[in-house]
Enzyme design. Sequence first.
Site, PDB file in Angstrom:
ATOM      1  N   LYS A  37       0.877  -1.174  -0.161  1.00 50.33           N
ATOM      2  CA  LYS A  37      -0.107  -0.152   0.164  1.00 50.33           C
ATOM      3  C   LYS A  37       0.864   1.180  -0.041  1.00 50.33           C
ATOM      4  O   LYS A  37       1.821   1.294   0.620  1.00 50.33           O
ATOM      5  CB  LYS A  37      -0.922  -0.052   1.176  1.00 50.33           C
ATOM      6  N   SER A  80      -9.566   2.464   3.129  1.00 48.27           N
ATOM      7  CA  SER A  80      -8.695   2.914   2.224  1.00 48.27           C
ATOM      8  C   SER A  80      -7.978   2.226   1.229  1.00 48.27           C
ATOM      9  O   SER A  80      -7.399   2.625   0.333  1.00 48.27           O
ATOM     10  CB  SER A  80      -8.001   4.054   2.951  1.00 48.27           C
ATOM     11  N   SER A  98      -9.607  -0.097   7.254  1.00 49.59           N
ATOM     12  CA  SER A  98      -9.063  -0.086   5.995  1.00 49.59           C
ATOM     13  C   SER A  98      -8.426  -1.144   5.273  1.00 49.59           C
ATOM     14  O   SER A  98      -8.051  -1.066   4.058  1.00 49.59           O
ATOM     15  CB  SER A  98      -8.202   1.277   5.778  1.00 49.59           C
TER      16      SER A  98
END
Length: 512
Positions: free
Chosen positions: A87, A162, A186
């Site tokens: 990420k 997210s 997330s």
Amino acid sequence: MTPMTATNELVQLSAAEMAAKVRGGEVSSRELVDAHLEVIEAAEPSINAFLHVSADEARAQADAFDAKSADEKAGLPELAGVPIAIKDMIVTKGIPTTAASKILEGWVPPYDATVIERLKAAGMPILGKTNLDEFAQGSSTEHSAFGPTRNPWDTDRVPGGSGGGSASAVAAFEAPLALGTDTGGSIRQPGALTGTVGVKPTYGGVSRFGAIAMASSLDQIGPVSRTVLDSALLQEIIGGHDRRDSTSIPEGPRPMAAAAREGLKRDLKGMKVGLVKELSGEGFQPGVQARFDEAVAKLTEMGAEVTEVSCPHFPYALGAYYIIMPSEVSSNLARYDGMRYGLRVMPPDDVPQTAANMMAYTREAGFGDEVKRRIILGTYALSAGYYDAWYGSAQKVRTLIIEDFNKAFETCDVLVSPTSPSTAFKFGEKMDDPLAMYMNDIATIPANLAGMPAMSVPAGLSDDGLPVGFQLIAPQQRDEAMYKPAAALEAALEESWGGPVWQSLKTPWLGE
């Protein structure tokens, strides 16, 4: 390049199966990397899971692993040689790290996060950096400054957020594993919406050194995978104490993989499972609730004792979170001012050329609407005259939620709930209603407020044909306690489905 048919077979293996083939000499790390890079090239026009693909670096890392002697490889973790995606909220030396924000566009960190150091030491090539809501602020990955990620199950729908990029990359077979960050769900909520396994470890169980801070008392790095065992193996690599992280827990490693393998025996006799009353029923999509109820029945069939427990302060978690989190966002994002690194926008000629004006123009141009909204909310909550009424009160609610957990764990080994109240929604459906968007995290937020480890595993498909997530929560520093029932449930449900949930996924980028 590997022929597409061979690529299909290889990339659809679990990470543990890939690792076994590497150890057995059936496949090299370079072949694994090339196979996934081929899928990335084919899938990215449809998915947009990656912000940066580090093809050259991944191949070099794979070649370096393949060149090691048998004795050198024997001393590495089980997943050695298996590639991974990261990420873009986690810093990587020599590879751009943007947090999906214009304010960090083009920034190349001079150091690696602790988790990246551990992955490199384990011989795991890094495929690239995945998309996210800007600075991890969102529940749909629609707030990325570089375009949204699309859900592989339906590219007209969001993958959650997210960390939608990491979840979609794993779901689409662009990567066998990924790392995410979880502040209010997330990792787990995108896992639920994409049919992947997402894990938030105990707060402090995985070093946050090198994770770009959103809300420091809530953030946690964790694994994304297609199987429970893969997440367990990955968590064992990235976990453990780090003196560079003041919140890191000074304890030894937890036996996650052993617990997951024990769970595959599907014997849960003696395990007490708490069904959280406040996290199911009204407000949850009927298909989501149905798959959850079926999964609970499977736990009972395997010998678990399931009882309903009440956590009366959980309904206040969402409100407390959306005071605490923006307050910490306001503080953490103050550093992005155009002075030291990242974007710098000078005022126009007719505006005084002061440092304050430069900061204002830089932040106006560099931050997106959702980030600005949270900075404003947080600054207000921390302002003189409102701190005690808002931030102080929210912290008191947080204490009550921790007490709810502690009481529930007096009689239960793990707690369970649906991960998300709905399946993946369409793009734009909730963009004009921030409160409706925030409600997607209603079931995941309590674990972050209390620092508890939590996991989402696929629970099948809803009536709309989209994945549903099943959440398990364990006591602090007892991460292994959730891996056994999660692996058992995964095995039991796959038997019912006739295979893993992803077998129902149509993947035109694989030529299917």
